[in-house]
Design a protein around this motif. Sequence first.
Motif, PDB file in Angstrom:
ATOM      1  N   GLU A   1      39.011  28.930  38.193  1.00 52.47           N
ATOM      2  CA  GLU A   1      38.675  29.340  39.559  1.00 52.47           C
ATOM      3  C   GLU A   1      39.726  30.297  40.124  1.00 52.47           C
ATOM      4  OE1 GLU A   1      38.150  25.640  41.649  1.00 52.47           O
ATOM      5  OE2 GLU A   1      36.190  25.293  40.728  1.00 52.47           O
ATOM      6  N   LEU A   2      40.988  30.035  39.863  1.00 53.00           N
ATOM      7  CA  LEU A   2      42.056  30.925  40.333  1.00 53.00           C
ATOM      8  C   LEU A   2      41.930  32.306  39.698  1.00 53.00           C
ATOM      9  CD1 LEU A   2      44.742  31.602  41.768  1.00 53.00           C
ATOM     10  CD2 LEU A   2      45.910  30.556  39.798  1.00 53.00           C
ATOM     11  N   PHE A   3      41.754  32.352  38.379  1.00 51.20           N
ATOM     12  CA  PHE A   3      41.633  33.649  37.697  1.00 51.20           C
ATOM     13  C   PHE A   3      40.406  34.416  38.182  1.00 51.20           C
ATOM     14  CE2 PHE A   3      43.730  31.290  33.943  1.00 51.20           C
ATOM     15  CZ  PHE A   3      44.994  31.471  34.477  1.00 51.20           C
ATOM     16  N   ASP A   4      39.305  33.701  38.380  1.00 52.65           N
ATOM     17  CA  ASP A   4      38.086  34.347  38.897  1.00 52.65           C
ATOM     18  C   ASP A   4      38.315  34.893  40.306  1.00 52.65           C
ATOM     19  OD1 ASP A   4      36.751  33.739  36.553  1.00 52.65           O
ATOM     20  OD2 ASP A   4      35.510  32.145  37.425  1.00 52.65           O
ATOM     21  N   HIS A   5      38.985  34.105  41.143  1.00 56.56           N
ATOM     22  CA  HIS A   5      39.264  34.540  42.518  1.00 56.56           C
ATOM     23  C   HIS A   5      40.148  35.797  42.507  1.00 56.56           C
ATOM     24  CE1 HIS A   5      40.113  34.514  46.759  1.00 56.56           C
ATOM     25  NE2 HIS A   5      41.395  34.280  46.548  1.00 56.56           N
TER      26      HIS A   5
ATOM     27  N   LEU B   1      39.817  38.564  31.474  1.00 55.10           N
ATOM     28  CA  LEU B   1      39.043  39.435  32.362  1.00 55.10           C
ATOM     29  C   LEU B   1      39.926  39.964  33.494  1.00 55.10           C
ATOM     30  CD1 LEU B   1      35.634  37.557  32.720  1.00 55.10           C
ATOM     31  CD2 LEU B   1      36.113  39.615  31.393  1.00 55.10           C
ATOM     32  N   LEU B   2      40.769  39.094  34.040  1.00 55.57           N
ATOM     33  CA  LEU B   2      41.692  39.524  35.090  1.00 55.57           C
ATOM     34  C   LEU B   2      42.644  40.589  34.553  1.00 55.57           C
ATOM     35  CD1 LEU B   2      42.999  39.343  37.892  1.00 55.57           C
ATOM     36  CD2 LEU B   2      44.313  37.370  37.040  1.00 55.57           C
ATOM     37  N   GLU B   3      43.149  40.380  33.355  1.00 58.13           N
ATOM     38  CA  GLU B   3      44.049  41.365  32.755  1.00 58.13           C
ATOM     39  C   GLU B   3      43.339  42.709  32.568  1.00 58.13           C
ATOM     40  OE1 GLU B   3      47.376  41.344  29.242  1.00 58.13           O
ATOM     41  OE2 GLU B   3      45.608  40.091  28.988  1.00 58.13           O
ATOM     42  N   SER B   4      42.092  42.681  32.136  1.00 53.64           N
ATOM     43  CA  SER B   4      41.315  43.918  31.983  1.00 53.64           C
ATOM     44  C   SER B   4      41.112  44.609  33.327  1.00 53.64           C
ATOM     45  CB  SER B   4      39.958  43.627  31.337  1.00 53.64           C
ATOM     46  OG  SER B   4      40.137  43.163  30.027  1.00 53.64           O
ATOM     47  N   SER B   5      40.889  43.830  34.366  1.00 54.47           N
ATOM     48  CA  SER B   5      40.748  44.412  35.697  1.00 54.47           C
ATOM     49  C   SER B   5      42.052  45.066  36.139  1.00 54.47           C
ATOM     50  CB  SER B   5      40.323  43.343  36.710  1.00 54.47           C
ATOM     51  OG  SER B   5      38.998  42.948  36.460  1.00 54.47           O
TER      52      SER B   5
END
Length: 171
Positions: A126-130, A28-32
Amino acid sequence: MPDVPTPDFDDPKEVLAFFGLAVFAANLLESSFINWTVALRLGTISGATRQDFDTAFGHFETRTLGQLLKATHLLTAIPAGMDLVLTRALSERNRLIHHFFREHAANATHPAGKKAMKVELSSMIELFDHADELVTPIYHSLWERFGVDEAMIERELTKLILETEARYSAL
């Protein structure tokens, strides 16, 4: 993304479930990052067209998270505190994908070791979500300049869900 679930610490498949959740959060972070970088790139093109849009997505969708972070640095200034979080997320993402199970080979053989693995995976999630929570509002505001707002995203999501339901309803 919803809160990270609390492990039960008694299911042998939990390590794999938490690994999957961590990979999902990293994706998800990569997509963002792709959305952020594409929006920044299109912002440099006067009168960007659909072809510019498709070309930019085609280009950045093939890049790694590290390459995306580097490209973003070239297109905009990232505040130091945010950059620290993003750089750490990149490092942890790479460790997750390339080294996690090798580093925890011995831990995987003992219940206490498995518990340590789940705790570490929860921290990664939690880190990736943050990191994603830092990036998402930035690219949302950039995309609004191109007419992509929450209402448009919701319409497209609804259309995608209906298409998916139609495809699988006969099964």
